[in-house]
Design an enzyme around this catalytic site. Structure first.
Site, PDB file in Angstrom:
ATOM      1  N   ARG A  92       0.684  -1.213   0.376  1.00 17.54           N
ATOM      2  CA  ARG A  92       0.343   0.076   0.496  1.00 17.54           C
ATOM      3  C   ARG A  92       0.514   1.185  -0.124  1.00 17.54           C
ATOM      4  O   ARG A  92       0.518   1.838  -1.403  1.00 17.54           O
ATOM      5  CB  ARG A  92      -0.821  -0.296   1.093  1.00 17.54           C
ATOM      6  CG  ARG A  92      -1.964  -1.220   1.403  1.00 17.54           C
ATOM      7  CD  ARG A  92      -2.167  -0.671   2.654  1.00 17.54           C
ATOM      8  NE  ARG A  92      -2.904   0.034   2.995  1.00 17.54           N
ATOM      9  CZ  ARG A  92      -4.201  -0.321   3.156  1.00 17.54           C
ATOM     10  NH1 ARG A  92      -5.501  -0.909   3.150  1.00 17.54           N
ATOM     11  NH2 ARG A  92      -4.930   0.571   3.793  1.00 17.54           N
ATOM     12  N   THR A  93       1.949   1.511   1.091  1.00 16.90           N
ATOM     13  CA  THR A  93       2.593   2.475   1.277  1.00 16.90           C
ATOM     14  C   THR A  93       3.679   2.314   0.174  1.00 16.90           C
ATOM     15  O   THR A  93       3.795   4.040  -0.890  1.00 16.90           O
ATOM     16  CB  THR A  93       3.394   2.375   2.740  1.00 16.90           C
ATOM     17  OG1 THR A  93       2.528   2.334   3.235  1.00 16.90           O
ATOM     18  CG2 THR A  93       4.347   3.874   2.612  1.00 16.90           C
TER      19      THR A  93
ATOM     20  N   LYS B  93      23.689  -9.775   1.294  1.00 18.46           N
ATOM     21  CA  LYS B  93      24.478 -10.246   0.693  1.00 18.46           C
ATOM     22  C   LYS B  93      25.908  -9.662   1.676  1.00 18.46           C
ATOM     23  O   LYS B  93      26.791  -9.898   2.077  1.00 18.46           O
ATOM     24  CB  LYS B  93      25.633 -10.274  -0.853  1.00 18.46           C
ATOM     25  CG  LYS B  93      24.280 -11.131  -1.041  1.00 18.46           C
ATOM     26  CD  LYS B  93      24.288 -11.160  -2.785  1.00 18.46           C
ATOM     27  CE  LYS B  93      23.725 -11.408  -3.874  1.00 18.46           C
ATOM     28  NZ  LYS B  93      24.021 -10.925  -5.361  1.00 18.46           N
TER      29      LYS B  93
ATOM     30  N   ARG C 105      12.054   2.837   3.553  1.00 18.15           N
ATOM     31  CA  ARG C 105      11.051   1.459   4.593  1.00 18.15           C
ATOM     32  C   ARG C 105      12.037   0.855   5.453  1.00 18.15           C
ATOM     33  O   ARG C 105      12.207   0.097   4.480  1.00 18.15           O
ATOM     34  CB  ARG C 105       9.692   1.276   4.655  1.00 18.15           C
ATOM     35  CG  ARG C 105       8.997   0.219   5.519  1.00 18.15           C
ATOM     36  CD  ARG C 105       7.938   0.126   4.985  1.00 18.15           C
ATOM     37  NE  ARG C 105       6.958   0.608   5.393  1.00 18.15           N
ATOM     38  CZ  ARG C 105       5.709   0.597   5.214  1.00 18.15           C
ATOM     39  NH1 ARG C 105       5.101  -0.302   6.067  1.00 18.15           N
ATOM     40  NH2 ARG C 105       4.785   1.887   6.337  1.00 18.15           N
TER      41      ARG C 105
ATOM     42  N   HIS D 128       5.981   6.884  11.255  1.00 13.81           N
ATOM     43  CA  HIS D 128       5.766   6.857   9.649  1.00 13.81           C
ATOM     44  C   HIS D 128       5.122   8.326   9.656  1.00 13.81           C
ATOM     45  O   HIS D 128       3.252   8.602   9.665  1.00 13.81           O
ATOM     46  CB  HIS D 128       4.620   5.762   9.862  1.00 13.81           C
ATOM     47  CG  HIS D 128       3.901   5.497   8.727  1.00 13.81           C
ATOM     48  ND1 HIS D 128       4.858   5.811   7.752  1.00 13.81           N
ATOM     49  CD2 HIS D 128       3.491   3.881   8.292  1.00 13.81           C
ATOM     50  CE1 HIS D 128       4.353   5.372   6.579  1.00 13.81           C
ATOM     51  NE2 HIS D 128       3.251   4.584   6.454  1.00 13.81           N
TER      52      HIS D 128
END
Length: 316
Positions: A58-59, A86, A108, A136
């Protein structure tokens, strides 16, 4: 220029004037997004990179759509399968990004503070799309715009935030933003889902939904974040819904015109009754999704205006 920030890392550094500036500009983008031709050129010629170290359909989709509607060249980096796995460090990632010369970086990350670290090491504007349990900011801003449009104001309202407060960066950002705008905030949930030191946030705390919802203007439900839980925070989902899930009976304690919100994705029948979530007379959950695109357009527009207007290091 009145928005004096190089990055958007959280609500905490923003004052009421900066918050209002983002929301006012976002209002104009709501109108743009409702037209047949949804295109502007505020980010024309700029490059936007979306880096999501956590999955969030969604974001990420909202930021991608926002950038494209403003004319940016948008690239999504699949960090789940990247060289981070890695052994590459965030500093290595920052150096790689600097070599690509992006203008806007949307990040994010599952760890609190990681986005702030990247912002210190890259030469572009950084937007925090959620970091750990920290903040957020664009979710709080879109919630604020939704409330302002539904209620006609964003101050001196009684607002209840209900559910998994302890694990929610959405709750933290909303507490900060709504507090700055002079609202009365109530947190409702079981003691096991309340963060330590919550009394320092200037909020009222309830462990009874009916008492907490009494006379409120806004009911904001939160998702149970099981991926962040270690151990038994709730007896069962059935018991949780019985005590803290929002249904018509509990909502009856709020004001008759109280609106219902949820940042999504929803667990129907756990946090909220499905029929209530879809009630067009009370629920503004779909409006939140729409406001998300407009708010992210506004935030990126304002940061883009600042990219070359101040010497490096002046703005935060």
């Amino acid at each position: 220029m009145t928005f004096p920030h190089r990055h958007l890392l959280g609500i905490e550094p923003l004052g009421p004037a900066a918050i209002s500036e983002i929301l006012d500009l976002a209002d104009s983008y709501v109108d743009l997004n409702r037209r047949d031709i949804k295109h502007a050129d505020a980010l024309a010629g700029l490059t936007q990179i979306n880096m999501f170290f956590e999955n969030s359909t969604r974001t990420q989709a909202s930021f991608e759509l926002a950038g494209k509607r403003l004319g940016a060249d948008v690239m999504n980096m699949a960090m789940q399968a990247s060289s981070i796995k890695k052994g590459e460090t965030l500093i290595d990632t920052a150096m790689t990004l600097n070599a690509m010369h992006p203008d806007l970086l949307v990040v994010r990350h599952p760890h609190s503070g990681a986005v702030d670290l990247l912002a210190q090491k890259v030469n572009c504007a950084v937007l925090n799309a959620g970091d750990g349990r920290h903040e957020h900011p664009t979710q709080a801003l879109l919630d604020a715009l939704t409330i302002r449009r539904a209620k006609g104001r964003l101050h001196r309202l009684n607002i209840a935030i209900c559910g998994d407060i302890a694990h929610s960066r959405v709750a933290r950002s909303n507490i900060l933003l709504l507090g700055k705008m002079e609202n009365r905030i109530r947190l409702i949930g079981p003691p096991t889902l309340m963060p330590s030191g919550i009394a320092d946030f200037g909020v009222e705390v309830y462990d009874d939904m009916r008492a907490g919802l009494d006379g409120v203007d806004v009911v904001m439900m939160l998702r149970l974040q099981r991926e962040r839980m270690d151990g038994g925070f709730i007896p069962s989902e059935r018991e949780y819904y019985h005590r803290f899930g929002l249904d018509s009976e509990k909502l009856g304690y709020a004001k008759d015109d109280a609106i219902v919100m949820h940042p999504g994705p929803m667990n129907r029948g756990v946090e909220i009754d499905g029929t209530l979530a879809d009630d067009i007379n009370r629920s503004v959950i779909q409006e939140q999704v729409e406001m998300g695109v407009a708010v992210r357009m506004a935030a990126m527009d304002l940061l883009a205006r600042n990219l070359h207007s101040e010497p490096a290091g002046v703005m935060v």
